[in-house]
Design a protein around this motif. Structure first.
Motif, PDB file in Angstrom:
ATOM      1  N   MET A  76       1.003   8.337  -9.754  1.00  0.00           N
ATOM      2  CA  MET A  76       0.450   7.135  -9.123  1.00  0.00           C
ATOM      3  C   MET A  76       0.345   5.985 -10.117  1.00  0.00           C
ATOM      4  SD  MET A  76      -2.493   8.725  -6.647  1.00  0.00           S
ATOM      5  CE  MET A  76      -2.287  10.430  -6.160  1.00  0.00           C
ATOM      6  N   ILE A  77      -0.106   6.265 -11.322  1.00  0.00           N
ATOM      7  CA  ILE A  77      -0.197   5.206 -12.335  1.00  0.00           C
ATOM      8  C   ILE A  77       1.176   4.605 -12.608  1.00  0.00           C
ATOM      9  CG2 ILE A  77      -0.719   4.724 -14.764  1.00  0.00           C
ATOM     10  CD1 ILE A  77      -2.959   6.786 -14.607  1.00  0.00           C
ATOM     11  N   SER A  78       2.203   5.447 -12.602  1.00  0.00           N
ATOM     12  CA  SER A  78       3.565   4.952 -12.863  1.00  0.00           C
ATOM     13  C   SER A  78       4.039   3.996 -11.781  1.00  0.00           C
ATOM     14  CB  SER A  78       4.545   6.128 -12.977  1.00  0.00           C
ATOM     15  OG  SER A  78       4.817   6.709 -11.702  1.00  0.00           O
ATOM     16  N   HIS A  79       3.442   4.095 -10.587  1.00  0.00           N
ATOM     17  CA  HIS A  79       3.834   3.224  -9.476  1.00  0.00           C
ATOM     18  C   HIS A  79       2.883   2.034  -9.304  1.00  0.00           C
ATOM     19  CE1 HIS A  79       7.291   5.020  -7.494  1.00  0.00           C
ATOM     20  NE2 HIS A  79       6.783   6.225  -7.680  1.00  0.00           N
TER      21      HIS A  79
ATOM     22  N   ILE B 288       0.846  -1.192   0.000  1.00  0.00           N
ATOM     23  CA  ILE B 288       0.000   0.000   0.000  1.00  0.00           C
ATOM     24  C   ILE B 288       0.885   1.247   0.000  1.00  0.00           C
ATOM     25  CG2 ILE B 288      -1.784   1.281   1.238  1.00  0.00           C
ATOM     26  CD1 ILE B 288      -2.674  -1.330   2.511  1.00  0.00           C
ATOM     27  N   TYR B 289       0.489   2.226  -0.813  1.00  0.00           N
ATOM     28  CA  TYR B 289       1.316   3.421  -0.979  1.00  0.00           C
ATOM     29  C   TYR B 289       0.451   4.676  -0.951  1.00  0.00           C
ATOM     30  CZ  TYR B 289       4.249   6.765  -3.684  1.00  0.00           C
ATOM     31  OH  TYR B 289       4.963   7.861  -4.141  1.00  0.00           O
ATOM     32  N   ASP B 290       0.966   5.715  -0.280  1.00  0.00           N
ATOM     33  CA  ASP B 290       0.342   7.036  -0.306  1.00  0.00           C
ATOM     34  C   ASP B 290       1.446   8.055  -0.558  1.00  0.00           C
ATOM     35  OD1 ASP B 290      -0.858   9.483   0.112  1.00  0.00           O
ATOM     36  OD2 ASP B 290      -1.944   8.883   1.904  1.00  0.00           O
ATOM     37  N   PRO B 291       1.475   8.694  -1.735  1.00  0.00           N
ATOM     38  CA  PRO B 291       2.555   9.613  -2.084  1.00  0.00           C
ATOM     39  C   PRO B 291       2.479  10.965  -1.390  1.00  0.00           C
ATOM     40  CG  PRO B 291       0.924   9.582  -3.820  1.00  0.00           C
ATOM     41  CD  PRO B 291       0.507   8.533  -2.833  1.00  0.00           C
TER      42      PRO B 291
ATOM     43  N   ILE C 162      -2.930   2.041  -4.073  1.00  0.00           N
ATOM     44  CA  ILE C 162      -2.480   3.406  -3.839  1.00  0.00           C
ATOM     45  C   ILE C 162      -3.678   4.222  -3.380  1.00  0.00           C
ATOM     46  CG2 ILE C 162      -1.472   5.482  -4.857  1.00  0.00           C
ATOM     47  CD1 ILE C 162       0.008   3.701  -6.843  1.00  0.00           C
ATOM     48  N   LEU C 163      -3.542   4.834  -2.212  1.00  0.00           N
ATOM     49  CA  LEU C 163      -4.592   5.668  -1.623  1.00  0.00           C
ATOM     50  C   LEU C 163      -4.026   7.055  -1.398  1.00  0.00           C
ATOM     51  CD1 LEU C 163      -5.663   3.023   0.981  1.00  0.00           C
ATOM     52  CD2 LEU C 163      -7.312   4.104  -0.532  1.00  0.00           C
ATOM     53  N   ALA C 164      -4.732   8.093  -1.849  1.00  0.00           N
ATOM     54  CA  ALA C 164      -4.147   9.422  -1.703  1.00  0.00           C
ATOM     55  C   ALA C 164      -5.192  10.527  -1.734  1.00  0.00           C
ATOM     56  CB  ALA C 164      -3.118   9.666  -2.807  1.00  0.00           C
ATOM     57  N   ASN C 165      -4.889  11.583  -1.004  1.00  0.00           N
ATOM     58  CA  ASN C 165      -5.643  12.835  -1.059  1.00  0.00           C
ATOM     59  C   ASN C 165      -4.635  13.941  -1.326  1.00  0.00           C
ATOM     60  OD1 ASN C 165      -7.368  15.031  -0.718  1.00  0.00           O
ATOM     61  ND2 ASN C 165      -7.174  14.996   1.506  1.00  0.00           N
ATOM     62  N   PRO C 166      -4.256  14.143  -2.597  1.00  0.00           N
ATOM     63  CA  PRO C 166      -3.230  15.141  -2.914  1.00  0.00           C
ATOM     64  C   PRO C 166      -3.712  16.556  -2.620  1.00  0.00           C
ATOM     65  CG  PRO C 166      -3.659  13.661  -4.787  1.00  0.00           C
ATOM     66  CD  PRO C 166      -4.757  13.461  -3.796  1.00  0.00           C
ATOM     67  N   PRO C 167      -2.780  17.489  -2.411  1.00  0.00           N
ATOM     68  CA  PRO C 167      -3.173  18.898  -2.238  1.00  0.00           C
ATOM     69  C   PRO C 167      -3.995  19.363  -3.444  1.00  0.00           C
ATOM     70  CG  PRO C 167      -0.855  18.591  -1.722  1.00  0.00           C
ATOM     71  CD  PRO C 167      -1.324  17.304  -2.302  1.00  0.00           C
ATOM     72  N   PHE C 168      -5.093  20.028  -3.203  1.00  0.00           N
ATOM     73  CA  PHE C 168      -5.983  20.438  -4.283  1.00  0.00           C
ATOM     74  C   PHE C 168      -5.352  21.519  -5.158  1.00  0.00           C
ATOM     75  CE2 PHE C 168      -9.483  19.567  -0.968  1.00  0.00           C
ATOM     76  CZ  PHE C 168      -9.434  18.210  -1.235  1.00  0.00           C
ATOM     77  N   ASN C 169      -5.351  21.285  -6.475  1.00  0.00           N
ATOM     78  CA  ASN C 169      -4.959  22.294  -7.469  1.00  0.00           C
ATOM     79  C   ASN C 169      -3.621  22.950  -7.144  1.00  0.00           C
ATOM     80  OD1 ASN C 169      -7.526  21.929  -8.797  1.00  0.00           O
ATOM     81  ND2 ASN C 169      -8.441  23.235  -7.222  1.00  0.00           N
TER      82      ASN C 169
ATOM     83  N   TYR D  80       3.956   1.964   2.479  1.00  0.00           N
ATOM     84  CA  TYR D  80       4.933   2.914   1.953  1.00  0.00           C
ATOM     85  C   TYR D  80       4.268   4.283   1.846  1.00  0.00           C
ATOM     86  CZ  TYR D  80       7.653  -1.170   0.439  1.00  0.00           C
ATOM     87  OH  TYR D  80       8.363  -2.345   0.387  1.00  0.00           O
ATOM     88  N   GLY D  81       5.052   5.319   2.107  1.00  0.00           N
ATOM     89  CA  GLY D  81       4.485   6.652   1.997  1.00  0.00           C
ATOM     90  C   GLY D  81       5.560   7.703   1.871  1.00  0.00           C
ATOM     91  N   GLN D  82       5.105   8.951   1.712  1.00  0.00           N
ATOM     92  CA  GLN D  82       6.021  10.069   1.573  1.00  0.00           C
ATOM     93  C   GLN D  82       5.246  11.352   1.813  1.00  0.00           C
ATOM     94  OE1 GLN D  82       8.460   9.925  -1.905  1.00  0.00           O
ATOM     95  NE2 GLN D  82       9.121  12.067  -1.782  1.00  0.00           N
ATOM     96  N   ASP D  83       5.910  12.357   2.372  1.00  0.00           N
ATOM     97  CA  ASP D  83       5.288  13.662   2.527  1.00  0.00           C
ATOM     98  C   ASP D  83       6.378  14.721   2.587  1.00  0.00           C
ATOM     99  OD1 ASP D  83       2.249  14.531   3.282  1.00  0.00           O
ATOM    100  OD2 ASP D  83       3.700  15.981   4.061  1.00  0.00           O
ATOM    101  N   ALA D  84       6.100  15.872   2.013  1.00  0.00           N
ATOM    102  CA  ALA D  84       7.109  16.929   1.943  1.00  0.00           C
ATOM    103  C   ALA D  84       7.139  17.788   3.205  1.00  0.00           C
ATOM    104  CB  ALA D  84       6.849  17.814   0.722  1.00  0.00           C
ATOM    105  N   ASN D  85       6.036  17.822   3.931  1.00  0.00           N
ATOM    106  CA  ASN D  85       5.945  18.664   5.117  1.00  0.00           C
ATOM    107  C   ASN D  85       6.606  17.967   6.305  1.00  0.00           C
ATOM    108  OD1 ASN D  85       4.939  19.844   7.594  1.00  0.00           O
ATOM    109  ND2 ASN D  85       3.405  20.904   6.358  1.00  0.00           N
ATOM    110  N   PRO D  86       7.679  18.536   6.863  1.00  0.00           N
ATOM    111  CA  PRO D  86       8.390  17.877   7.971  1.00  0.00           C
ATOM    112  C   PRO D  86       7.499  17.597   9.175  1.00  0.00           C
ATOM    113  CG  PRO D  86       9.704  19.690   7.094  1.00  0.00           C
ATOM    114  CD  PRO D  86       8.346  19.793   6.472  1.00  0.00           C
ATOM    115  N   GLU D  87       6.570  18.511   9.478  1.00  0.00           N
ATOM    116  CA  GLU D  87       5.723  18.336  10.649  1.00  0.00           C
ATOM    117  C   GLU D  87       4.747  17.173  10.457  1.00  0.00           C
ATOM    118  OE1 GLU D  87       3.915  22.104  11.182  1.00  0.00           O
ATOM    119  OE2 GLU D  87       5.663  23.003  12.152  1.00  0.00           O
TER     120      GLU D  87
END
Length: 504
Positions: free
Chosen positions: A317-320, A200-203, A277-284, A231-238
């Motif tokens: 996401m499709i690439s992964h 399971i992945y959330d980018p 793959i489950l995700a709620n990306p930042p809108f726009n 598996y996951g990743q996030d850009a925000n340190p907090e």
């Protein structure tokens, strides 16, 4: 289950977060917002893990045959074992003393020493001389009256509390839909893609709510969390740190990369393929670095526009995605129909590749901080129904649970999930105003616009048997009252403006 005297059990509603905020306001004004935020959220974490631990501790002690200090007793039930000097009952003893800051720092260190995956994650600056130790102690005492026990639905208490606090710190911080997704939305995603076992992945994993709900789904279907790899990743340190904390307290092991990082510019899992793959990306998202990635191999279906990351997220996401993988993601409604800056071309190519399994349009007011209506996209490499897509218009579902927020009910989530299950089995699911199966050819006739309302139609309204003349009389009367209210408001506004020296 034991409950301490004077404690308040969490019900998962907004009032719970308000209780915590009021308890923490004592510190407000004595430190800058950035420090205040980390200090308070660290205390929320300590209180949360201690409350769950101490309830189980009391149970074991009362039973007499279990060892209340046996770490395995807690791990077996997914409860975070808390070292003795990190327990709230221990910390509370120092609430009125000058050394309270040192005690909290030592508690954080003891947890990090006990759990390698939390090394360097927890805040450890409570002993800072600049912090008012009397006020810090008062917060400890106030928090002591609030029991942060997870409810039966295992809501993401830590993530939701984090978001609530951010919205209180500043208006800009309220763009938090980026990291927190309402539980009902996450549950729909999970119930539809059904992550029983695999990777399971959330980018853009934020506080880890997708992973928390995936665990609940697995357990509800007699599975084991160890049957999946996270598996996951996030850009925000907090929020990256918060996710590590959130997963650790539930005994979920995850690979979130070695540091917070931008998914587009520094993919921490570049060669991995995932089953879910489950995700709620930042809108726009506008500033996503698209100008630096025009030749990126992920853009198989077209180069995403530099000014909007919606389709960059989809193509990433499709690439992964593995050969049998499924994606469930949240997007702003604009992605369903936009034809600007190559978005229409990318959407057309994805549809023609027969990757879109389903689209659900959701009602507005589901998110905690923003009112924007969203849609759910379900993408699959190995669709059971080739050449077909299921559209569901769920905009009329849900009920208001507060003055500003709506929530989709359990039976409605079940209805959506069962519709997908029947669709995959090839059963008839068309229901006027709610669901419709469309072919690629039918989607092409709609210029590859994926708005469900274009396909499902409008449900017929039941005849209420009220005569036309009576309806018109009632509506005319209502309209007259609205006009009168409008006039009264206008007069009041003029009066108020005149009072401060302005006339219109």
């Amino acid at each position: 289950m034991a409950k301490r005297k004077g404690s308040v059990k969490n019900t998962g509603n907004i009032g719970f977060e308000e209780q915590l905020w009021k308890a923490a306001e004592i510190l407000w004004g004595s430190m800058n917002p950035a420090n205040y935020k980390n200090i308070v959220l660290g205390l929320v974490f300590l209180k949360y893990i201690s409350d769950r631990f101490e309830v189980k501790y009391i149970e074991l002690k009362a039973e007499g045959y279990g060892d209340e200090e046996d770490e395995n007793e807690y791990i077996a039930e997914g409860i975070f074992y808390v070292p003795e000097k990190a327990r709230w009952s221990y910390i509370q003893q120092f609430a009125g003393k000058e050394e309270i800051g040192n005690v909290i720092d030592e508690a954080m260190v003891s947890i990090e020493n006990h759990y390698a995956n939390l090394k360097g994650v927890l805040p450890k600056n409570y002993a800072d001389p600049a912090y008012d130790k009397q006020k810090l102690g008062d917060v400890i005492l106030n928090f002591s009256n609030i029991l942060m026990e997870v409810d039966e639905n295992d809501r993401d208490v830590l993530g939701r509390t984090y978001e609530y606090f951010l919205t209180k710190f500043s208006k800009d911080a309220g763009k938090g839909g980026e990291f927190f997704t309402p539980p009902c939305i996450v549950k729909i995603l999970v119930e539809v893609i059904q992550p029983y076992r695999g990777r399971i992945y959330d980018p853009c994993c934020g506080s880890g709510g997708m992973f928390v709900q995936s665990r609940k789904f697995i357990e509800a279907h007699a599975g084991q969390i160890h049957d999946v790899s996270i598996y996951g990743q996030d850009a925000n340190p907090e929020t990256w740190k918060l996710c590590k904390m959130n997963l650790a307290i539930r005994g979920i092991e995850a690979n979130l990369g070695d540091e917070p990082a931008d998914t587009f510019l520094n993919d921490k899992h570049p060669t991995e393929k995932f089953d879910f793959i489950l995700a709620n990306p930042p809108f726009n998202l506008s500033a996503w670095g698209g100008d630096k990635l025009t030749d990126d191999p992920r853009w198989v279906y077209g180069i995403p526009p530099v000014g909007n990351a919606n389709f960059a997220w989809i193509e990433h996401m499709i690439s992964h995605l593995s050969n049998t993988g499924r994606i469930g993601l949240v997007l702003a409604n604009g992605a369903l129909s936009s034809n600007t800056s190559n978005e229409g071309v990318i959407r057309q190519n994805i549809v023609k590749a027969d990757l879109i399994e389903g689209i659900i349009s959701l009602p507005a007011q589901l998110f905690y901080t923003v009112q924007i209506p969203v849609s759910l996209w379900f993408i699959s490499r190995n669709k059971e129904q080739k050449g077909k897509t299921l559209f569901i218009d769920a905009r009329n579902l849900g009920e208001m649970v507060s003055r500003t927020q709506k929530e989709i009910k359990e039976d409605e989530i079940k209805r959506i999930a069962e519709t997908f299950t029947k669709f995959r089995k090839g059963e008839a699911v068309d229901e006027l105003g709610f669901s419709k199966v469309a072919t690629i050819e039918e989607i092409e006739q709609q210029d590859f616009i994926l708005t469900p309302g274009r396909y499902v139609g409008i449900a017929e309204k039941e005849n209420d048997d009220i005569p036309f003349e009576e309806k018109m009389k009632s509506l005319t009367s209502e309209l007259s009252n609205l006009f009168k209210q409008s006039h009264d408001f206008e007069e009041e506004i003029r009066k108020q403006l005149k009072g401060i020296g302005y006339e219109i």
